[in-house]
Design an enzyme around this catalytic site. Sequence first.
Site, PDB file in Angstrom:
ATOM      1  N   GLU A 284       0.827  -1.210   0.000  1.00  0.00           N
ATOM      2  CA  GLU A 284       0.000   0.000   0.000  1.00  0.00           C
ATOM      3  C   GLU A 284       0.865   1.266   0.000  1.00  0.00           C
ATOM      4  OE1 GLU A 284      -2.645  -0.642   3.358  1.00  0.00           O
ATOM      5  OE2 GLU A 284      -3.918  -1.956   2.171  1.00  0.00           O
TER       6      GLU A 284
ATOM      7  N   ASP B  16      -7.689  -9.121   4.878  1.00  0.00           N
ATOM      8  CA  ASP B  16      -7.477  -7.894   5.639  1.00  0.00           C
ATOM      9  C   ASP B  16      -8.608  -7.649   6.638  1.00  0.00           C
ATOM     10  OD1 ASP B  16      -6.518  -5.505   6.486  1.00  0.00           O
ATOM     11  OD2 ASP B  16      -6.757  -4.439   4.600  1.00  0.00           O
TER      12      ASP B  16
ATOM     13  N   GLU C  19     -12.393  -1.612  11.982  1.00  0.00           N
ATOM     14  CA  GLU C  19     -12.441  -1.061  10.627  1.00  0.00           C
ATOM     15  C   GLU C  19     -13.566  -1.661   9.783  1.00  0.00           C
ATOM     16  OE1 GLU C  19      -8.778  -1.464   8.460  1.00  0.00           O
ATOM     17  OE2 GLU C  19      -9.592  -0.498   6.671  1.00  0.00           O
TER      18      GLU C  19
HETATM   19  C1  GCV Z   1      -2.320   1.073   8.279  1.00  0.00           C
HETATM   20  C2  GCV Z   1      -5.799  -1.959   5.780  1.00  0.00           C
HETATM   21  C3  GCV Z   1      -6.244  -0.601   6.250  1.00  0.00           C
HETATM   22  C4  GCV Z   1      -5.107   0.411   6.192  1.00  0.00           C
HETATM   23  C5  GCV Z   1      -3.930  -0.153   7.002  1.00  0.00           C
HETATM   24  C6  GCV Z   1      -3.528  -1.483   6.388  1.00  0.00           C
HETATM   25  C7  GCV Z   1      -2.386  -2.150   7.120  1.00  0.00           C
HETATM   26  O1  GCV Z   1      -5.579  -1.955   4.420  1.00  0.00           O
HETATM   27  O2  GCV Z   1      -7.316  -0.169   5.479  1.00  0.00           O
HETATM   28  O3  GCV Z   1      -5.565   1.605   6.735  1.00  0.00           O
HETATM   29  O4  GCV Z   1      -2.854   0.740   7.017  1.00  0.00           O
HETATM   30  O5  GCV Z   1      -4.627  -2.355   6.450  1.00  0.00           O
HETATM   31  O6  GCV Z   1      -2.659  -3.047   7.882  1.00  0.00           O
HETATM   32  O7  GCV Z   1      -1.244  -1.772   6.920  1.00  0.00           O
END
Ligand code: GCV
Length: 690
Positions: free
Chosen positions: A296, A375, A403
């Site tokens: 990411e 995730d 989340e």
């Molecule tokens: C901190 C998911 C979340 C992101 C997070 C990522 C991760 O994709 O949406 O906000 O980033 O996990 O665990 O690194």
Amino acid sequence: MKPFSNEIDYQCWLNYEHIKDQSLLNEYAKYLKNIVINENSYIIDSIKDEIYYSINKILGISPLINNYTNSNKFITISKIGKNNLVDSFLKDEEIIAIDEEGFLIKTVNSHDKKFIIVTSKSDNGLLYGTFYLIRTLQEKKLLDDLYVLENPKTPLRMINHWDNLNGNIERGYAGKSIFYRNYELVDNLDRIRDYARLLSSVGINAISLNNVNVGKEEARLIDDKIYIVETLYEIFKRYGIKVFLSVNFASPIMIGGLKTADPLNKEVNEWWKKRANFIYDHIPEFGGFLVKADSEDQPGPYSYNRNHADGANMLAEALAPHNGLIIWRAFVYNCYQDWRDQNTDRAKAAYETFIPLDGQFLDNVIIQIKNGPMDFQVREPVNPLFGGLKKTNQILELQITQEYTGQQKHLCYLVPQWKEVLDFDTYLFGEGTSVSEIISGVPFNSKKFGIAGVSNVGDDTNWTGHTLAQANLYGYGRLTWNPELKSSQITDEWIKCTFGNNSKLLENLSNMLQNSWTIYEKYTSPLGIGWMVNPGHHYGPNVDGYEYSRWGTYHRANHFGIGVDRTLKSGTGFTRLYQQPNFEMFEHLESCPEELLLFFHHVSYIYKLKNNKTLIQHIYDTHFEGVEDVQELINQWIELEGLIDNKRYQDVLSRLLEQKEHAKEWRDVINTYFYRKTMIYDEKCRKIYP
Ligand code: GCV
């Protein structure tokens, strides 16, 4: 020591309700008036604070804390080998059975004296023993015959913060950071101390202080902003909690002025070694780094054609002379891949990255693995890296912050979900190698194993936004200490410590919590398929909405069926990543656990489930049921009016009412989507449904 706020919801489970039962009060007072502690350290100071404060509130007396007492009933808190009286009551087998962070509490008799020993090999163990004793009082248990010998079952018990220095929290649903504001530390350090108290009361011994997505400002925490970390370290160390920092793999470029962050470059190596020396000069007991790399948009070794062992080992070498750890996240995937190629299976990414490197990581590297291969969805199978990695240190990563599970607006108690993960048998070393067993480190004969949870707290008065989400933080902590605890035991403890012992309250609240995860699951995405959320913030229903799910790659719904074929026979082959017999179980439609059906299989809407309903009918019905169940949660809560203080009662009620409205929206969006999809084109579905 006074907590920063007197608000009842602020105290969480350290809400030391005054005992009204006079005979119990008298009984407790006999032991608790006199406390003998004859050692000194900063953790011992915290122990004194905690025992004094709790007894003062629970009993309404001011205990005397001294080196010695003449009283014939008292409590003595002392390390093994430091107090002759205590030592004379310890059997050899007890001393052997207590691990470094474990403790023993027992009531003993000597001539005319009867007293309670709290002992351990370490200050941390004494602190945990003290909190255990306090919980015994909160649960109103008798003290006359106490005997408790406990050791933590996982060595590293960690909390990860996704806090940014500007005060925002990534995926935070309870206000701003309790640590940072405007790129500096907050003024209110007492609140941070109260947080440390909450964490250590459930056995947490490590914390990472900043977001794994590390920006330019946060990168400075290992440079000119180290003073922020120093202050936090001073607070957390008093509660036995080691501090860690997330670092950006490209720090040598970002803050070091180098042109590369290539892990095999000498200058880069030297740069990290100097950084490590600098950090340990300021923070002698610094825990280490947490790293998100090649994921990411975070940089990583792939930019230099190096692998993740090259990257992690380079940092590990820099920290090794200081006994520092590198916690390297397995959450490595190319989020743009699904946009280019509809056949990519993201679930395989971490496995394919790390299995070829098994055995190549240095001993102070630990791979941190999310519970599922995707995730943090409401339901996922266990990540097959557990059961795959044989020669690598591992930590399980859970998400306490909600989340994808209702963002602390919805009640979703995650302990039952986590229990399923922990109890899952990976068959790594044959039958009986559960995830709990792996993260204990015992099968690997290593202490560099454990569990990490992404924090759900912010600066809302009640810490977690939804007051009942405090139970997730408590439950997480208790499971890090002992993953074998039953969900019902954790739930009862939390209710008693937070709200008191009323039996109606225990019954209703425990029902509400224990059922809430499956209720949430019913009205959101069905049978393990996940996602179906709005892009970016990930709240609310949107079947095709998730940002990386172009062409429906995450659910593969068409007019005939839904689900991702991950079988070896005809799909992505993900099932093969599990050991036998798990591979066979997931591979076949008939043996695949139904709650994960659509994760592993593409299934026709008219496929008959075990309850004889078609898949489409199941989706439709469960979405209606889910909303009805939320109404039932509301009913159960309303029955508790008067048994709970008005502040917390109203707060939870308003969240439940909001949850119901959102649940209806989920129901209608999901059902309409599938109704349309099946109605327009598929004759068979049209006949059966509606
Ligand atoms: C901190 C998911 C979340 C992101 C997070 C990522 C991760 O994709 O949406 O906000 O980033 O996990 O665990 O690194």
